[in-house]
Design an enzyme around this catalytic site. Structure first.
Site, short mmCIF file in Angstrom:
data_model
loop_
_atom_site.label_atom_id
_atom_site.label_comp_id
_atom_site.label_asym_id
_atom_site.label_seq_id
_atom_site.Cartn_x
_atom_site.Cartn_y
_atom_site.Cartn_z
CG ASP A 116 -4.72 -2.56 2.31
OD1 ASP A 116 -4.56 -3.48 1.48
OD2 ASP A 116 -5.79 -2.37 2.91
CG HIS A 117 0.02 -4.81 -2.85
ND1 HIS A 117 0.01 -3.75 -3.73
CD2 HIS A 117 1.00 -5.64 -3.30
CE1 HIS A 117 0.93 -3.92 -4.65
NE2 HIS A 117 1.55 -5.06 -4.42
NE ARG A 118 -7.51 -4.62 1.45
CZ ARG A 118 -8.35 -4.59 2.49
NH1 ARG A 118 -9.45 -5.33 2.46
NH2 ARG A 118 -8.10 -3.82 3.53
CB VAL A 151 -0.63 1.52 -1.46
CG1 VAL A 151 0.66 2.23 -1.88
CG2 VAL A 151 -1.46 2.41 -0.54
#
Length: 496
Positions: free
Chosen positions: A466-468, A470
């Site tokens: 999850d780029h939010r 990581v």
């Protein structure tokens, strides 16, 4: 959860066997009318969106009636079995029960409202909500007959609408507005289904008793080809039959799937149970968390040799030792070295929740579909303990006995697509988790080892995160650490 319909008959309602579940399918009845049951006896097996669960009855008595047959999906809070608790040896002749669909699912009350626990899960709190009185349709007999004839003609493809016999002194009313139209009758789960499928309940033809819209009605309307009824720019005089048909095109729409559906060449399978839950979870995850997937190909020859050595170790006797065990341990070591990856996103409070524990999920393919049970506190387990937990998890999943609690609270997941001969994939995050590791097939491939090309055991790993939560750097470090451990398993000791 019970209610009294007669002095000696109790109704056992479908309990909420997991937090937030709204329905369950009756897989098998273990009793029949006339059977004697005792407190705690299992009377049926149901499948929820998460698992198969056996339901015990909470009192003694004689089975009066089974409210639903096997294979029926029942909303939480609806009566599924009637039991005579008077002590009689056989069920008395009972009056014809009201249709089960008449019961509305009861709305849960706030805390402190007296929600009572039952043997499995929690009951539904009592509600004072009452059904709004229905508006009866007052249509003259001649007009009703004309409507039926008009609709039948349209279904048969004649393309003409017979004129209705004019009713004496029956003025043609203006088209009903949205405000004048009665609210369609449907239970909350059916309304949610219609909303998810983009179906207007006002355009659905109900097939349930007393005009109640069922799930099948919604699915039929969703599968029907889109039809936009013609709307006249100005009110025009017309017969009662024509007015009724023009404002209710859904009759033809509901019949459309039968014309376009070839039963000999296609099979329609209802979406329910685990498949339904998986679909909803994957759609929610894919369109909520911004996914990033990274890949790395790694030489795991030394790991495979360690697997063979561990199989003969006396401390691992009786335990299942395979590459997945060491891959799981490698991921746990990588999380220990990069703890920020083990987190979740709290949208409501706009917070990042960092977990100081690892509940390691293992994606398992079962006859009922994909489930992701997790090993609680996997970070604290030794290698033998982890092997034992993995073996129990897989065996329970294959038997279809995974409990809802075993699938809750996961933090990071592993999916082993390599068992199907697949090199790699781009896995979708399990909802509420920050990362998922896909493991590809381990194959003998040419590899440069110590300056020479040699056949080596090689696999490809893929990490979705999850780029939010990581960033690319963190995700890359986690994946690189997993690969490093699998390439040099001694790092399990030096890093662990």
């Amino acid at each position: 959860m019970t209610t009294m319909t007669e002095a000696s008959v109790r109704e056992f309602k479908m309990p909420d066997v997991g937090e937030g579940l709204t329905e369950a399918e009756i897989l098998k009845w273990y009793v029949q009318p006339g059977d004697t049951v005792t407190d705690g006896q299992v009377v049926c097996e149901v499948e929820t969106a998460k698992a198969a669960v056996e339901l015990p009855i909470p009192y003694d008595g004689v089975v009066r009636e089974l409210r639903f047959p096997e294979g029926t999906t029942v909303d939480v809070g609806m009566s599924i079995i009637a039991v005579d608790v008077s002590g009689g040896s056989a069920p008395a002749a009972a009056p014809e029960p009201a249709p089960a669909v008449e019961e509305e699912p009861e709305e849960p009350k706030s805390q402190g409202s007296g929600r009572q626990p039952v043997l499995v899960g929690y009951g539904v709190a009592t509600s004072s909500t009452k059904r709004r009185p229905r508006k009866s349709a007052e249509i003259p007999a001649q007009e009703s007959a004309a409507v039926s004839a008009a609709v039948q003609a349209e279904l048969n493809g004649h393309g003409t609408v017979p004129e209705a016999a004019p009713a004496p002194s029956a003025p043609v009313s203006a088209p009903a507005t949205a405000a004048d139209r009665p609210r369609p009758l449907a239970k909350p789960p059916v309304r949610k289904l219609a909303k998810d499928l983009g179906v207007d309940l006002a355009s659905v033809v109900p097939s349930g008793p007393d005009g109640i819209i069922t799930r099948e009605d919604v699915h039929a309307a969703a599968a029907a080809p889109a039809q936009t009824p013609a709307r006249p720019t100005a009110p025009q005089p017309t017969s009662a039959a024509t007015a009724q048909v023009s404002t209710a095109p859904v009759s033809t729409a509901a019949a459309a799937p039968a014309a376009s559906y070839d039963a000999g060449r296609e099979t329609r399978i209802p979406v329910k149970g685990v498949r339904k839950a998986t679909a909803q979870a994957m759609v929610g995850s894919a369109f909520t968390a911004p996914h990033v997937t990274e890949f790395v190909t790694v030489d795991v020859t030394r790991t495979m040799k360690l697997v063979e050595e561990l199989k003969g170790d006396k401390d691992m006797q009786g335990l299942r030792v395979n590459p997945l065990l060491l891959i799981a341990k490698a991921l746990l070591v990588a999380i220990k070295r990069n703890p920020d990856v083990n987190a979740s996103w709290d949208e409501a409070n706009q917070e990042i929740v960092r977990k100081h524990y690892v509940n390691l999920g293992i994606a398992a393919a079962t006859p009922r579909g994909l489930i992701v049970p997790n090993i609680k506190d996997a970070h604290d387990k030794t290698l033998p303990q982890l092997a034992e937990a993995l073996g129990e998890l897989v065996a329970t999943a294959r038997e279809g006995r995974t409990s809802p609690a075993a699938m809750q609270g996961g933090t990071v997941t592993i999916t082993n697509v390599g068992v199907f001969g697949v090199d790699t994939g781009t896995p979708i995050l399990n909802p509420g988790e920050s990362a998922i590791l896909a493991v590809g097939a381990i194959k003998l491939q040419p590899w440069v080892h110590k300056g020479k090309v040699k056949p080596r055991q090689v696999t490809t790993l893929a990490l979705s995160f999850d780029h939010r939560l990581v960033d690319g750097e963190l995700g890359s470090k986690v994946l690189a650490d997993v690969a490093a451990v699998l390439e040099q398993p001694k790092r399990l000791i030096t890093w662990g």
